[in-house]
Scaffold this active site. Structure first.
Site, PDB file in Angstrom:
ATOM      1  N   HIS A 216      -9.228   1.336   5.294  1.00 11.71           N
ATOM      2  CA  HIS A 216      -7.927   1.491   5.971  1.00 11.71           C
ATOM      3  C   HIS A 216      -8.108   2.418   7.172  1.00 11.71           C
ATOM      4  O   HIS A 216      -8.910   3.360   7.130  1.00 11.71           O
ATOM      5  CB  HIS A 216      -6.902   2.078   4.990  1.00 11.71           C
ATOM      6  CG  HIS A 216      -5.502   1.987   5.523  1.00 11.71           C
ATOM      7  ND1 HIS A 216      -5.030   2.881   6.457  1.00 11.71           N
ATOM      8  CD2 HIS A 216      -4.503   1.111   5.292  1.00 11.71           C
ATOM      9  CE1 HIS A 216      -3.783   2.550   6.771  1.00 11.71           C
ATOM     10  NE2 HIS A 216      -3.442   1.481   6.077  1.00 11.71           N
TER      11      HIS A 216
ATOM     12  N   GLY B 201       3.244   2.341  10.768  1.00 16.56           N
ATOM     13  CA  GLY B 201       4.241   3.392  10.583  1.00 16.56           C
ATOM     14  C   GLY B 201       5.027   3.739  11.836  1.00 16.56           C
ATOM     15  O   GLY B 201       5.700   4.763  11.895  1.00 16.56           O
TER      16      GLY B 201
ATOM     17  N   GLU C  96      -4.823  -4.720  10.832  1.00 12.04           N
ATOM     18  CA  GLU C  96      -3.772  -3.715  10.966  1.00 12.04           C
ATOM     19  C   GLU C  96      -3.994  -2.936  12.260  1.00 12.04           C
ATOM     20  O   GLU C  96      -4.784  -1.969  12.283  1.00 12.04           O
ATOM     21  CB  GLU C  96      -3.827  -2.730   9.790  1.00 12.04           C
ATOM     22  CG  GLU C  96      -3.532  -3.363   8.453  1.00 12.04           C
ATOM     23  CD  GLU C  96      -2.960  -2.328   7.475  1.00 12.04           C
ATOM     24  OE1 GLU C  96      -1.854  -2.559   6.974  1.00 12.04           O
ATOM     25  OE2 GLU C  96      -3.603  -1.291   7.246  1.00 12.04           O
TER      26      GLU C  96
ATOM     27  N   ASN D  29       0.868  -1.184   0.000  1.00  8.14           N
ATOM     28  CA  ASN D  29       0.000   0.000   0.000  1.00  8.14           C
ATOM     29  C   ASN D  29       0.904   1.233   0.000  1.00  8.14           C
ATOM     30  O   ASN D  29       1.523   1.543   1.015  1.00  8.14           O
ATOM     31  CB  ASN D  29      -0.895  -0.038   1.253  1.00  8.14           C
ATOM     32  CG  ASN D  29      -1.705   1.236   1.413  1.00  8.14           C
ATOM     33  OD1 ASN D  29      -1.776   2.067   0.511  1.00  8.14           O
ATOM     34  ND2 ASN D  29      -2.324   1.388   2.583  1.00  8.14           N
ATOM     35  N   TRP D  30       0.943   1.902  -1.134  1.00  7.81           N
ATOM     36  CA  TRP D  30       1.875   3.038  -1.263  1.00  7.81           C
ATOM     37  C   TRP D  30       1.337   4.315  -0.621  1.00  7.81           C
ATOM     38  O   TRP D  30       2.034   5.326  -0.562  1.00  7.81           O
ATOM     39  CB  TRP D  30       2.184   3.292  -2.750  1.00  7.81           C
ATOM     40  CG  TRP D  30       2.926   2.165  -3.411  1.00  7.81           C
ATOM     41  CD1 TRP D  30       3.332   0.984  -2.842  1.00  7.81           C
ATOM     42  CD2 TRP D  30       3.362   2.112  -4.776  1.00  7.81           C
ATOM     43  NE1 TRP D  30       3.977   0.209  -3.769  1.00  7.81           N
ATOM     44  CE2 TRP D  30       4.011   0.880  -4.965  1.00  7.81           C
ATOM     45  CE3 TRP D  30       3.262   2.992  -5.864  1.00  7.81           C
ATOM     46  CZ2 TRP D  30       4.561   0.497  -6.195  1.00  7.81           C
ATOM     47  CZ3 TRP D  30       3.801   2.616  -7.093  1.00  7.81           C
ATOM     48  CH2 TRP D  30       4.445   1.384  -7.245  1.00  7.81           C
ATOM     49  N   LYS D  31       0.096   4.279  -0.195  1.00  7.91           N
ATOM     50  CA  LYS D  31      -0.540   5.444   0.447  1.00  7.91           C
ATOM     51  C   LYS D  31      -0.378   6.685  -0.447  1.00  7.91           C
ATOM     52  O   LYS D  31      -0.350   6.556  -1.673  1.00  7.91           O
ATOM     53  CB  LYS D  31       0.024   5.637   1.859  1.00  7.91           C
ATOM     54  CG  LYS D  31      -0.082   4.349   2.684  1.00  7.91           C
ATOM     55  CD  LYS D  31       0.163   4.529   4.148  1.00  7.91           C
ATOM     56  CE  LYS D  31       0.003   3.191   4.866  1.00  7.91           C
ATOM     57  NZ  LYS D  31       0.193   3.282   6.295  1.00  7.91           N
TER      58      LYS D  31
ATOM     59  N   GLU E 297      -6.444   4.782   8.183  1.00  6.71           N
ATOM     60  CA  GLU E 297      -6.229   6.204   7.894  1.00  6.71           C
ATOM     61  C   GLU E 297      -7.494   6.822   7.308  1.00  6.71           C
ATOM     62  O   GLU E 297      -7.778   8.007   7.515  1.00  6.71           O
ATOM     63  CB  GLU E 297      -5.013   6.364   6.962  1.00  6.71           C
ATOM     64  CG  GLU E 297      -3.719   6.120   7.736  1.00  6.71           C
ATOM     65  CD  GLU E 297      -2.599   5.472   6.939  1.00  6.71           C
ATOM     66  OE1 GLU E 297      -2.634   5.469   5.705  1.00  6.71           O
ATOM     67  OE2 GLU E 297      -1.675   4.930   7.596  1.00  6.71           O
TER      68      GLU E 297
ATOM     69  N   SER F 146       3.996  -2.073  10.329  1.00  5.64           N
ATOM     70  CA  SER F 146       5.453  -2.141  10.511  1.00  5.64           C
ATOM     71  C   SER F 146       6.055  -3.494  10.111  1.00  5.64           C
ATOM     72  O   SER F 146       6.989  -3.969  10.749  1.00  5.64           O
ATOM     73  CB  SER F 146       5.832  -1.781  11.956  1.00  5.64           C
ATOM     74  OG  SER F 146       5.493  -0.424  12.211  1.00  5.64           O
TER      75      SER F 146
ATOM     76  N   GLY G 298       3.231  -1.140   4.265  1.00  3.99           N
ATOM     77  CA  GLY G 298       3.240   0.299   3.994  1.00  3.99           C
ATOM     78  C   GLY G 298       4.646   0.742   3.644  1.00  3.99           C
ATOM     79  O   GLY G 298       5.138   0.532   2.530  1.00  3.99           O
ATOM     80  N   GLY G 299       5.325   1.329   4.615  1.00  2.00           N
ATOM     81  CA  GLY G 299       6.644   1.926   4.390  1.00  2.00           C
ATOM     82  C   GLY G 299       7.632   1.033   3.649  1.00  2.00           C
ATOM     83  O   GLY G 299       8.292   1.474   2.695  1.00  2.00           O
TER      84      GLY G 299
END
Ligand code: 13P
Length: 252
Positions: free
Chosen positions: A96, A174, A168, A9-11, A98, A213, A234-235
């Protein structure tokens, strides 16, 4: 047979030229990875066509990070499931944390998006997970249970492999602090019990993946848990080497 899934997921990251470079690097890193794992990339809307063009008919599948529940019409700024299919998406990430936390998405909205997406041919990754505050007061299971039950309410699944649940925990996203394999497994078992009570043995084919993470160093342990069927990254997914490393470990 149920395949592992690794999804990036590149957000809200990656301009188009960056998306191109990242996709190319990921594709070249994946040449010798076995076929029995589903690999999904979820770039921002603006880079969907770039990534779609590069992945072509490769084994990598395209996902969007959000969707609206109506087919078409006066919904300024929104994008329908049919538009995402038209843009080459096979999957969509829905709910998600977010979006729930920052954009105010409710369980009802999440459910509408799931139904519209599945009926228009998109496969769904729905995200659930508790906040730090909820965890601290011992509400993890209660929160996840109610999010999953709401997402599954009145849902008819023609093919359970088209539906993935991503656990999640919000406090792990993150932060560099992931749930331990045992903590994640306990929640995944609860989710599996709920899917089992609704879809009987079909539920075994619903993948429950973990996100928060995840990196090349902790993925192996997480995937050793019986009910962890993959990861939402993610990251670490913004770096081709890290993403490829995770996929390779998942494919072993
Ligand atoms: P991180 O891997 O950066 O913690 O993000 C997880 C996530 O939110 C994926 O959807």
């Amino acid at each position: 047979m149920k395949k592992m899934m690794v999804a990036g997921n590149w957000k809200m990251n990656m301009l188009r030229y960056q998306a191109k470079d990242l996709t190319q690097d990921i594709l070249s890193g994946l040449v010798d990875v076995k076929d029995d794992i589903d690999i999904v990339l979820a770039p921002p809307f603006t880079a969907l066509d770039v990534v779609s063009g590069l992945i072509g008919n490769s084994r990598v599948m395209l996902a969007a990070q959000n969707v609206f529940w109506e087919d078409r019409g006066a919904f300024t700024g929104e994008i329908s499931p049919a538009m995402l299919v038209d843009a080459g998406c096979k999957w969509v990430i829905i709910g998600h944390s977010e979006r729930r936390g920052i954009l105010g998405e409710t369980d009802t909205v999440v459910r509408k998006k799931i139904k519209a997406s599945l009926s228009d041919g998109l496969n769904v990754i729905v995200c659930v997970g508790e906040t730090l505050q909820e965890r601290e007061v011992g509400k993890t299971i209660k929160i996840v249970q109610s999010q999953v039950e709401s997402a599954l309410m009145d849902l008819e699944l023609d093919d359970p492999q088209r539906f993935v649940i991503a656990y999640e925990p919000v406090w792990a996203i993150g932060t560099g602090e992931n749930a331990t394999p045992k903590e994640a497994e306990d929640v995944h078992v609860t989710i599996r019990e709920i899917t089992g009570s609704i879809f009987a043995q079909d539920s075994e084919l619903i993948r429950i993946i973990y996100g928060g993470s995840v990196n090349g160093d902790n993925i192996d342990e997480l995937l050793h848990m019986e009910n962890i069927d993959g990861a939402l990254i993610g990251g670490a997914g913004l770096d081709a080497d890290s993403f490829v490393k995770i996929v390779k470990i998942a494919g072993e």
